[in-house]
Design a protein around this motif. Structure first.
Motif, mmCIF file in Angstrom:
data_model
loop_
_atom_site.group_PDB
_atom_site.id
_atom_site.type_symbol
_atom_site.label_atom_id
_atom_site.label_comp_id
_atom_site.label_asym_id
_atom_site.label_seq_id
_atom_site.Cartn_x
_atom_site.Cartn_y
_atom_site.Cartn_z
ATOM 1 N N GLU A 1 0.834 -1.206 0.000
ATOM 2 C CA GLU A 1 0.000 0.000 0.000
ATOM 3 C C GLU A 1 0.865 1.251 0.000
ATOM 4 N N ILE A 2 1.949 1.227 0.763
ATOM 5 C CA ILE A 2 2.871 2.365 0.816
ATOM 6 C C ILE A 2 3.519 2.556 -0.558
ATOM 7 N N ARG A 3 3.984 1.466 -1.143
ATOM 8 C CA ARG A 3 4.596 1.532 -2.474
ATOM 9 C C ARG A 3 3.598 2.032 -3.514
ATOM 10 N N ASP A 4 2.389 1.532 -3.478
ATOM 11 C CA ASP A 4 1.373 1.954 -4.438
ATOM 12 C C ASP A 4 1.069 3.443 -4.309
ATOM 13 N N ARG A 5 1.079 3.961 -3.088
ATOM 14 C CA ARG A 5 0.833 5.391 -2.870
ATOM 15 C C ARG A 5 1.994 6.208 -3.460
ATOM 16 N N ALA A 6 3.221 5.727 -3.306
ATOM 17 C CA ALA A 6 4.378 6.415 -3.903
ATOM 18 C C ALA A 6 4.204 6.507 -5.418
ATOM 19 N N VAL A 7 3.754 5.428 -6.031
ATOM 20 C CA VAL A 7 3.544 5.408 -7.476
ATOM 21 C C VAL A 7 2.386 6.322 -7.864
ATOM 22 N N ARG A 8 1.313 6.299 -7.095
ATOM 23 C CA ARG A 8 0.162 7.153 -7.374
ATOM 24 C C ARG A 8 0.552 8.627 -7.377
ATOM 25 N N TYR A 9 1.541 8.996 -6.575
ATOM 26 C CA TYR A 9 1.953 10.398 -6.466
ATOM 27 C C TYR A 9 3.226 10.703 -7.248
ATOM 28 N N GLY A 10 3.576 9.873 -8.223
ATOM 29 C CA GLY A 10 4.609 10.253 -9.169
ATOM 30 C C GLY A 10 5.810 9.345 -9.316
ATOM 31 N N ALA A 11 6.126 8.532 -8.322
ATOM 32 C CA ALA A 11 7.318 7.684 -8.409
ATOM 33 C C ALA A 11 7.082 6.522 -9.372
ATOM 34 N N ALA A 12 8.166 6.000 -9.929
ATOM 35 C CA ALA A 12 8.074 4.799 -10.756
ATOM 36 C C ALA A 12 7.991 3.562 -9.872
ATOM 37 N N GLY A 13 8.483 3.661 -8.660
ATOM 38 C CA GLY A 13 8.462 2.563 -7.705
ATOM 39 C C GLY A 13 9.064 3.022 -6.394
ATOM 40 N N ALA A 14 9.080 2.138 -5.411
ATOM 41 C CA ALA A 14 9.613 2.507 -4.096
ATOM 42 C C ALA A 14 10.087 1.265 -3.358
ATOM 43 N N ILE A 15 11.079 1.487 -2.517
ATOM 44 C CA ILE A 15 11.573 0.464 -1.600
ATOM 45 C C ILE A 15 11.194 0.941 -0.199
#
Length: 191
Positions: A114-128
């Motif tokens: 969910e945290i990763r998906d939120r990062a993507v929703r707000y502009g990132a290509a992905g997140a660790i």
């Protein structure tokens, strides 16, 4: 990836612009537009508000953060529980030009997806997403010590940590610096 599907609240948009100006120095609106997926009108409006509050100075050469703006930025991030925000070159790991590391002084009780998906929703290509307990850094859902299987990343993240305790570290990555920053901050603050 690129762009964002989540609407960035004005307060967060201002923090992102302040951090970008802090990192990049004097920049014009069009340059900032290339770093972040926002329209020129949104950037112009936010910069005007920041200028009115004394946090940026604007001229024909662009906008620059003031000392008062830097102090406000640090206080605002600290009040939100964020102790560190930095840029790293993690292209060797994630294949993207920009990676932004954000240290949140606490735990986010959600599932890491969910945290990763939120990062993507707000502009990132992905997140660790990493969890820190004392000196130990792990990558959920596996609770193995990160130093065992990604020692280079563990050492890098360790450089951002101070004091013990429980923390959450988000590393968001993107082709645009502003999008990586938005993704990292929003993954934590929009919970």
């Amino acid at each position: 990836m690129g762009g964002r599907s989540g609407r960035l609240p004005p307060e967060l948009r201002e923090l992102v612009l302040l951090r970008l100006l802090d990192w990049l120095g004097r920049r014009g609106r069009y340059y900032l537009m290339r770093q972040i997926s926002l329209g020129e009108g949104e950037i112009r409006y936010s910069l005007a508000k920041l200028r009115d509050r004394g946090f940026v100075e604007s001229s024909r050469g662009g906008s620059v953060i003031t000392e008062e703006g830097r102090e406000y930025l640090e206080r605002a991030l600290e009040a939100l529980g964020i102790s560190k925000v930095g840029i790293e070159n993690l292209e060797w790991l994630v294949g993207k030009r920009y990676a932004v590391v954000v240290v949140y002084e606490g735990e986010i009780g959600e599932d890491v997806l969910e945290i990763r998906d939120r990062a993507v929703r707000y502009g990132a290509a992905g997140a660790i997403i990493l969890r820190v307990e004392g000196e130990r850094i792990s990558m959920p859902p596996d609770s193995r010590d990160l130093a065992v299987y990604l020692p280079k990343l563990s050492e890098l993240v360790g450089g951002y940590l101070r004091n013990g305790g429980r923390k959450t570290v988000v590393i968001a990555f993107a082709d645009k610096l502003g999008d990586a920053l938005c993704g990292a901050l929003c993954s934590i603050l929009m919970a």
